[in-house]
Design an enzyme around this catalytic site. Structure first.
Site, PDB file in Angstrom:
ATOM      1  N   LYS A 105      -7.363  -1.793  11.341  1.00 41.92           N
ATOM      2  CA  LYS A 105      -6.687  -2.175  10.086  1.00 41.92           C
ATOM      3  C   LYS A 105      -5.519  -1.225   9.830  1.00 41.92           C
ATOM      4  CE  LYS A 105      -6.030  -2.137   5.409  1.00 41.92           C
ATOM      5  NZ  LYS A 105      -5.290  -1.139   4.633  1.00 41.92           N
TER       6      LYS A 105
ATOM      7  N   ASP B 180       5.209 -14.323  11.354  1.00 37.48           N
ATOM      8  CA  ASP B 180       3.922 -14.879  10.927  1.00 37.48           C
ATOM      9  C   ASP B 180       2.840 -13.793  11.037  1.00 37.48           C
ATOM     10  OD1 ASP B 180       1.479 -16.174  10.720  1.00 37.48           O
ATOM     11  OD2 ASP B 180       2.139 -17.954  11.809  1.00 37.48           O
TER      12      ASP B 180
ATOM     13  N   HIS C 246      -3.280   9.894  -0.442  1.00 36.38           N
ATOM     14  CA  HIS C 246      -3.421   8.678  -1.250  1.00 36.38           C
ATOM     15  C   HIS C 246      -3.287   8.989  -2.731  1.00 36.38           C
ATOM     16  CE1 HIS C 246      -5.604   5.801   1.744  1.00 36.38           C
ATOM     17  NE2 HIS C 246      -4.365   6.077   2.067  1.00 36.38           N
TER      18      HIS C 246
ATOM     19  N   GLU D  56       0.849  -1.206   0.000  1.00 39.17           N
ATOM     20  CA  GLU D  56       0.000   0.000   0.000  1.00 39.17           C
ATOM     21  C   GLU D  56       0.883   1.254   0.000  1.00 39.17           C
ATOM     22  OE1 GLU D  56      -3.293  -0.217   2.766  1.00 39.17           O
ATOM     23  OE2 GLU D  56      -3.399   1.960   2.841  1.00 39.17           O
TER      24      GLU D  56
HETATM   25  C1  MEV Z   1      -5.885   2.647   5.144  1.00 41.94           C
HETATM   26  O1  MEV Z   1      -5.120   1.539   4.763  1.00 41.94           O
HETATM   27  C2  MEV Z   1      -5.959   2.767   6.649  1.00 41.94           C
HETATM   28  C3  MEV Z   1      -6.937   3.803   7.179  1.00 41.94           C
HETATM   29  O2  MEV Z   1      -8.236   3.570   6.637  1.00 41.94           O
HETATM   30  C4  MEV Z   1      -6.953   3.652   8.681  1.00 41.94           C
HETATM   31  C5  MEV Z   1      -8.019   4.471   9.377  1.00 41.94           C
HETATM   32  O3  MEV Z   1      -9.076   4.756   8.786  1.00 41.94           O
HETATM   33  O4  MEV Z   1      -7.815   4.738  10.579  1.00 41.94           O
HETATM   34  C6  MEV Z   1      -6.545   5.192   6.771  1.00 41.94           C
END
Ligand code: MEV
Length: 437
Positions: free
Chosen positions: A271, A287, A389, A91
């Site tokens: 995430k 892992d 992004h 990413e």
């Molecule tokens: C993107 O990979 C991760 C985010 O969505 C995390 C978040 O929203 O806190 C930017």
């Protein structure tokens, strides 16, 4: 092996039946004949010929490797030492974000401060049809069970780890009696040693309980192998756009509350944390699936899925923390065996003054997770996430459009200024750029 070692039917869309038994190079040849593979695709899954042999000893039916970019989040101060942290991730903005927030926290004499609960792994031995009173009898036999593990755990014990006790639970619904075996596996993630130890206890536990062991396996929840990082930074340095520092800090705290009270937001929030943690785990050959499973189990430990982080404002400072289980190793498995992993560990532990240890690796990794989250929250409650992004996306578009070397940056800049993010526009802008040269 001769070319005739495998047979391809005229129009078979399937792999030959003996595909599994072919050497990796033969497998690749089959694939290139069978599928419409571009030479570059084949090449990029095998950047160095010897990696295919490595892949072959690591997994079954290897046909190549999947190169993921490896980068470095540099200049991150953790417990007083400055680290360059290797991260492997596909990413675009992850490494840039970890570096940005990591350095924000590391300014002056700041930085991340960490603690761990030690490197204790836990295995579960589930017993079916145990006689009544088994729990008490197993607990009474603890010394004997410990003795049964002495020779196996001896090398670990000599390194300061080893046996750390047992617990027993009875599950009313299933009728299972479960023994929890705790072993400090020091610098190894420890799956092999703890699983062997758990299997060693099968016979003794069947004898003591009168039941049958259903299975003996580690729990990836790793409840006694947690790492925690925290930081405290002046709110004054957090201002963005129209928001001053104090407002930004309040918005970060509110963003964390949002994730703490809404599981749908918490999944994305966590995430983002795992963007950092998994990248370090992958770079070092750890892992990643085990670490992710444990993190999400930890996030739901009180019954509701929540944010893994906590934030508060204290005396005009933003205070953030992250805690989660982190079963990581600096030896064993793919760690140190995979050349990228040993390279990554060398980068990470560049200073000869810093001891290479699983404990330190987990402290560094949890800090990167927290940096990643801070970066995401600052962007989300500040200018929004898409700006960063799309900037990264323009670089990818430039590459896809055919730009190479120094053209990439220039074309990315033109795509960014144009504000239309599609391949056709990128190609037109590339023609324009080349005409001008
Ligand atoms: C993107 O990979 C991760 C985010 O969505 C995390 C978040 O929203 O806190 C930017």
């Amino acid at each position: 092996m001769a070319d005739t070692a495998y047979e391809l039917g005229e129009d078979t869309p399937e792999l030959p039946v003996n595909f599994r038994k072919l050497t990796p190079r033969e497998k690749r040849r089959v694939l290139s004949e069978l599928l419409d593979i571009e030479p570059t695709e084949l090449h990029s899954s095998n950047p160095a010929e010897d990696l295919i042999d490595l892949a072959d000893v690591m997994v079954e039916s290897a046909v190549g490797v999947m190169p993921v970019p490896l980068g470095i989040a540099s200049g991150i101060r953790i417990d007083g030492e400055v680290y360059n942290v290797p991260m492997a991730v596909e990413e675009p903005s992850v490494i840039a974000a970890a570096t940005y927030a990591g350095r924000l926290v590391s300014r002056g004499d700041g930085g991340f401060h960490t603690t761990t609960t030690g490197q204790v792994m836990t295995a579960q031995i589930a017993i079916d049809d145990a006689a009544p009173g088994s729990k008490e009898r197993i607990l009474q036999a603890e010394r004997e069970l410990h003795r049964d593990l002495t020779s196996l755990l001896d090398p670990m014990t000599r390194r300061g780890g080893g046996y750390r006790g047992i617990d027993v639970s009875e599950f009313e619904e299933s009728g299972l009696v479960v023994v929890y075996l705790h072993v400090d596996t020091r610098d190894a993630m420890g799956a092999n040693i703890i699983n062997t130890a758990a299997e060693t206890l099968r016979g003794p536990l069947e004898r003591i309980s009168g039941g049958t062991v259903l299975m003996a396996i580690l729990t990836n929840a790793a409840p006694r192998r947690r790492a925690r990082a925290c930081f405290s930074i002046p709110v004054a340095g957090l201002g963005r756009g129209t928001f001053d520092g104090a407002t930004m800090a309040r918005r970060v705290v509110r963003a964390n509350q949002f994730a703490d009270t809404d599981p749908l937001r918490a999944v994305t929030h966590n995430k983002g944390i795992m963007n950092g943690i998994t990248s370090v785990a992958l770079a070092t050959g750890n892992d990643t699936r085990a670490i992710e499973a444990a993190a999400h189990a930890h996030a739901v430990r009180d019954g509701a899925y929540r944010a893994l982080t906590e934030y508060r404002i204290d005396d005009e400072r933003l205070v953030g923390s992250l805690e989660l289980p982190l079963a990581m190793g600096t030896v064993g498995g793919a760690v140190g065996f995979h050349p990228v992993s040993s390279f990554a560990l060398k980068v990470l532990f560049l200073s000869p003054d810093i001891e290479v240890s699983a404990d330190r690796l987990s402290r560094i990794t949890v800090s990167i997770g927290l940096a990643q989250n801070l970066a995401a929250l600052l962007a989300l409650v500040g200018e929004g996430i898409q700006k960063g992004h799309m900037r990264q996306h323009s670089r990818r578009l430039a590459w896809k459009a055919g730009a190479r070397d120094e053209e990439i940056q220039e074309l990315a800049q033109r795509v960014w200024s144009h504000g239309t993010f599609n391949i056709e526009t990128a190609q037109e802008l590339l023609h324009e750029l080349r005409r001008e040269r």
